[in-house]
Every structure is written in structure tokens, then in C-alpha cells.
Design a protein around this motif. Structure first.
Motif, PDB file in Angstrom:
ATOM      1  N   ASP A   1       0.865  -1.525   0.537  1.00  0.00           N
ATOM      2  CA  ASP A   1      -0.107   0.095   0.090  1.00  0.00           C
ATOM      3  C   ASP A   1       1.199   1.135   0.344  1.00  0.00           C
TER       4      ASP A   1
ATOM      5  N   ARG B   1       1.862   6.966  -0.306  1.00  0.00           N
ATOM      6  CA  ARG B   1       1.110   6.276  -0.641  1.00  0.00           C
ATOM      7  C   ARG B   1       1.375   5.714  -2.296  1.00  0.00           C
ATOM      8  N   ARG B   2       0.960   4.468  -2.128  1.00  0.00           N
ATOM      9  CA  ARG B   2       1.488   4.108  -4.111  1.00  0.00           C
ATOM     10  C   ARG B   2       0.327   4.682  -5.179  1.00  0.00           C
ATOM     11  N   ASP B   3      -0.650   4.889  -4.575  1.00  0.00           N
ATOM     12  CA  ASP B   3      -1.845   4.923  -5.888  1.00  0.00           C
ATOM     13  C   ASP B   3      -1.590   6.485  -5.821  1.00  0.00           C
TER      14      ASP B   3
ATOM     15  N   ASP C   1      -0.053   7.596  -9.654  1.00  0.00           N
ATOM     16  CA  ASP C   1      -1.786   8.139 -10.469  1.00  0.00           C
ATOM     17  C   ASP C   1      -1.187   9.591 -10.235  1.00  0.00           C
ATOM     18  N   ARG C   2      -0.632  10.585  -9.696  1.00  0.00           N
ATOM     19  CA  ARG C   2      -0.272  11.712  -9.296  1.00  0.00           C
ATOM     20  C   ARG C   2       1.267  12.744  -9.413  1.00  0.00           C
TER      21      ARG C   2
END
Length: 496
Positions: free
Chosen positions: A276, A351-353, A357-358
Motif C-alpha cells: 500500500d 502512498r503508492r496510488d 496516479d498523481r
């Protein structure tokens, strides 16, 4: 009253009074809106309304709850409030604070409003008549200030906040004030119900002894969640003997599948990570006990943040220097002014997301991969303020002959590239002068005297107090050797 449409008015927490807006809203409510809407006015330091429902301050949770229920949100031109209103599907009705009425120290809200109004992101009001027209419309069209579905995404809200940050930077520079934020409160105590899994990416190249020390420090963390280490070998044969497979702790070995160098190796690990959270650790650094636990707790207090850092202990020769920032938040503006060496990549926890993604992967375009961590920090802070743990949790080894110590031309090219990549440095002359001074020094150290003096002149034009300009002249005139200056600074935990 609870069934009536809600008009929420909020002026934030600035110590300047915004009586003008409060009076306009209160007058409209008394003459037109009473009995037809519920009007809640968060007035802060301003005069409380006589007719509408007064609230001096609202905590963030209550503010968002009221904003989500509101038919209309009326506010000043504060980037954060506007971004939140749009995120919750409301077209904000804006009256900017005006320095002519002592409502704010400068005109940055007017400048900011002008930029976002052109993009249709707000409904602006120049005077009381405009505001009354907006609110009167609300009585006939309750959905007049609700955004169409798909028009309130987080990307637009983030864009509003970024634009506001740049305007703040510009006005801060003009006013000659510090851009550093006040110290934020410490994270609340309490144990999380679940611990996110962590993948630690360690890029390495032919340093097996140091690598094992780094791995031991990570595997020994008291963090209750799962910790996987991905050792990414760059331009070297993989060493499978470091592999570990135990409950909650694992070490895997892979090779760099992208461009050669540190950036490509880190990205190989990021794309292979299954946790995560993703952390970095250089193969010659060491995590101190409690590092992961402290940073995960800090990230929990800022659910929108993508990156957490912490303080470092610099080891150079026989000296140790602790470096930690005495604050819990670092903004994009802060990083324009200073590299903040305390934010070392071996402290990064992401945070991996948010990373994928950002923020985006580590740039593989930086010449010689020099300063790719700074470029990454700037992108991360542009996305959202960085969370910082102000205690020392990582030991960083500085070598007498570091990988980039003699690569002055590469350093100069990389820093010049950075200035082109982030034109926002032009809004912060002290920050621009700092990097221009580093380019000048590197050019002087590489023997390119004419280029060094040209960059030194740029440095002085941006900030005549920048010492790197004068060190450049000394090196260019052969009054002192560049390596001697660098060694002097490293013994004090500093760099050029």
C-alpha cells in the motif's frame, strides 16, 4: 429551519476583519432571505452578523459537512476553501478581500480570483449589488450554484489550490516576507486498526556490505505491518544471498529493467511493488528504530498527502550532524525557496496510488540523475503538502568521494535543466538565486570560467545576498579550490 436551503458563508481564520462581506450578507438575509433560507456565517475575526446565524470558527470536519449540505457557499478568494467547495460539487460565490479596506495585507486574492474566474471556476462578486443578485437567484433556482455532474473533480480542485499557491508565492516575494508555514500540531495518539503494507525499494550497485546493513535496519523496524524489501541491482549482478522470506518480513532481488542509473532502478522497484505504501532507502543509509511507525502515523493525520519524510543524521568522516525540520508540513513554496536537505530520499514514504496516479515516477530525464530527488519533491509538494516527522529517524552516509563529487559539468547541466522545468522559480528570486549560484559554482569547479561568471551575475541579479555567487568568483579566480569548500561544508552536514 433545517428543511430550508442553506447558505454557508465562511471567511476563514485570517486575523484581518472582513466586515464588508458579513454586512452585505446580513443585510440581504434580513431584507430578503429570512424565512426562505438558513444562513450560517463563519465570521472569524470579523464582526458577528446581527440576523444570520453566527459562528466564529468551524473545525474542518464541521465546515465540510455544512459545505456538502449547502445550496450555496459564499467565501473569500482562499484557494483551499474554493477547492473544497468545488470538490463537493458547489460553484463558490466569491468576494475577494481587498487591501484598500485593510481586509488583507496585499492584493493576491484579487489576482487569484481574476485567474480562476477566467476559467469559469467561481461566481465572482465585485460589489454588494452583484452579491445580492447571486443570492436572489438562489431563491428562484435552488440548484443555481450546484456544479454539473463531472464538473467537480479532484483534479480541478487541486488545480485551484496550485494556482492559489503560486499567487501566494508571488505576493510573498513582493512583500519580502517568509513563506514558511507555522508549526502544525502533532498527530493524534492512537493505534490504527489496520497497518498498511510497505514495500521498500533499495537501488544498489556493487556495495554488498553497506546493503546488508541497510537491510538489517529495515527488517528490524518495530512496525506491526508487513514490510517487503525489493533490492534492485543496477548495472551489477544480482545477489540472491540477501533474500529473506519470513512472516511479515521479506527481501526479494531483481534487476533494473529501465534506464541505467538510480532513477531507473527506483522506478523498476516502484512498478514491481505490491505494498500500500512505498519507501526508498539508499544502499548506504540506515533506518533508525521507530521510523516506519512514526511516518505511518503521520500519514494517517493527512489522508490527502502522498509523501511523508523525517529528519536525518548525517555521517561524514568522523562527524555526526542531526538535521530535522521543526514543522510537520512542507509546501511547494517552501521547496522553491530551499532544497531542505533534511528531506532525504531515504526518508521518503509514499502512498503508492498517489505516487503512480498523481505524482508520477522518479524522472529519468534529469541529466546524470543529479538532483532527481529534488525534482521529485517539487512534484510531490505541488500535488499536496508533504507530511514531515520532525524527529531524526534515518542515518545518511556522506562519502568523501561521493558519486557526483567530481561530475561538476553534469551537476551544472542538471540544475540548469531544473530551472527550465520549474518556471515557478522565477516567482521566488531567493530560490532562483540559490540554484543559479549552484550552477555557477559547478561551472567554476569544472574550469568553465566564463560560464561560471555569467551564472554568478544571474545569481546576484536574483539575490545579491546569495553567498554561492561570491564563492564562485573565488573558485573561478583560483583563490580557493572547490573541493576544499565542499569538504568544509560536508563536515558541518551541509552541501554546496
Amino acid at each position: 429551519m433545517s428543511d430550508l436551503p442553506l447558505v454557508l458563508v465562511t471567511v476563514g481564520t485570517d486575523y484581518h476583519r472582513f466586515d464588508r462581506l458579513i454586512e452585505w450578507v446580513d443585510r440581504w438575509y434580513a431584507e430578503t432571505g429570512r424565512g426562505r433560507v438558513r444562513c450560517v456565517v463563519q465570521h472569524g475575526a470579523s464582526r458577528a452578523p446581527e440576523h444570520a446565524e453566527p459562528r466564529d470558527f468551524l473545525d474542518h470536519v464541521e465546515l465540510l459537512e455544512l459545505m456538502e449540505r449547502a445550496t450555496a457557499v459564499v467565501t473569500h478568494a482562499g484557494a483551499s476553501t474554493i477547492g473544497e467547495a468545488r470538490r463537493l460539487g458547489r460553484l463558490p460565490v466569491i468576494v475577494p478581500r481587498d487591501p484598500a479596506f485593510d481586509e488583507i495585507v496585499d492584493g493576491h486574492q484579487i489576482d487569484f480570483l481574476r485567474r480562476i474566474e477566467e476559467k469559469g471556476l467561481v461566481a465572482s462578486c465585485a460589489d454588494e449589488k452583484d452579491l445580492r443578485a447571486r443570492l436572489d437567484r438562489l431563491l428562484d433556482e435552488p440548484d443555481a450554484f450546484r456544479l454539473a455532474e463531472g464538473d467537480s473533480g479532484a483534479a480541478q480542485a487541486a488545480a485551484v489550490r496550485r494556482t492559489g499557491s503560486l499567487i501566494d508565492t508571488l505576493m510573498t516575494v513582493r512583500g519580502g516576507t517568509s513563506a514558511l508555514p507555522a508549526r502544525a500540531p502533532a498527530p493524534a495518539a492512537g493505534e490504527p486498526e489496520e497497518y498498511p503494507s510497505v514495500t521498500v525499494v533499495i537501488a544498489t550497485r556493487n556495495r554488498p556490505e553497506l546493503l546488508r546493513v541497510a537491510l538489517e535496519s529495515i527488517l528490524a523496524q518495530d512496525y506491526p505491518g508487513d514490510v517487503d524489501c525489493l533490492v534492485v541491482h543496477d548495472q551489477s549482478e544480482p545477489d540472491d544471498t540477501v533474500a529473506v522470506d519470513k512472516p511479515g518480513r521479506r527481501v526479494s532481488v531483481m534487476v533494473n529493467t529501465r534506464s541505467q542509473g538510480l532513477a531507473g532502478a527506483r522506478n523498476s522497484g516502484i512498478l514491481a511493488a505490491g505494498g500500500d505504501l512505498v519507501a526508498f532507502c539508499d544502499d548506504d543509509d540506515r533506518w533508525l528504530p521507530g521510523k516506519l511507525t512514526a511516518q505511518v502515523a503521520a500519514l494517517r493525520t493527512a489522508p490527502d498527502a502522498g509523501l511523508a519524510c523525517c529528519g536525518i543524521r548525517v555521517l561524514y568522516d568522523d562527524t555526526k550532524v542531526d538535521r530535522a525540520l521543526d514543522r510537520r508540513e512542507v509546501t511547494f513554496t517552501d521547496l522553491l525557496y530551499s532544497r531542505l536537505t533534511e528531506l532525504h530520499p531515504s526518508t521518503f514514504l509514499l502512498r503508492r496510488d498517489a505516487l503512480v496516479d498523481r505524482i508520477g515516477l522518479v524522472s529519468e530525464e534529469v541529466p546524470g540523475s543529479h538532483g532527481e530527488d529534488y525534482e521529485f519533491l517539487l512534484r510531490a509538494a505541488r500535488d499536496h503538502a508533504i507530511v514531515n516527522v520532525p524527529e531524526v529517524h534515518v542515518e545518511v552516509l556522506w562519502h568523501k568521494q561521493s558519486y557526483f563529487a567530481q561530475r561538476w559539468r553534469v551537476i551544472a547541466d542538471a540544475l540548469a535543466w531544473l530551472l527550465e522545468r520549474f518556471p515557478e522559480f522565477r516567482l521566488a528570486p531567493a530560490g532562483y538565486g540559490r540554484i543559479a549560484g549552484q550552477v555557477a559554482f559547478a561551472e567554476a569547479a569544472s574550469g568553465r570560467r566564463r560560464s561560471a561568471l555569467r551564472w554568478a551575475r544571474r545569481t546576484v541579479r536574483a539575490n545579491w545576498r546569495e553567498p554561492r555567487a561570491y564563492l564562485t568568483v573565488a573558485v573561478a579566480c583560483r583563490l580557493i579550490k572547490a573541493d576544499r569548500i565542499v569538504r568544509f561544508l560536508h563536515r558541518r552536514g551541509r552541501g554546496i
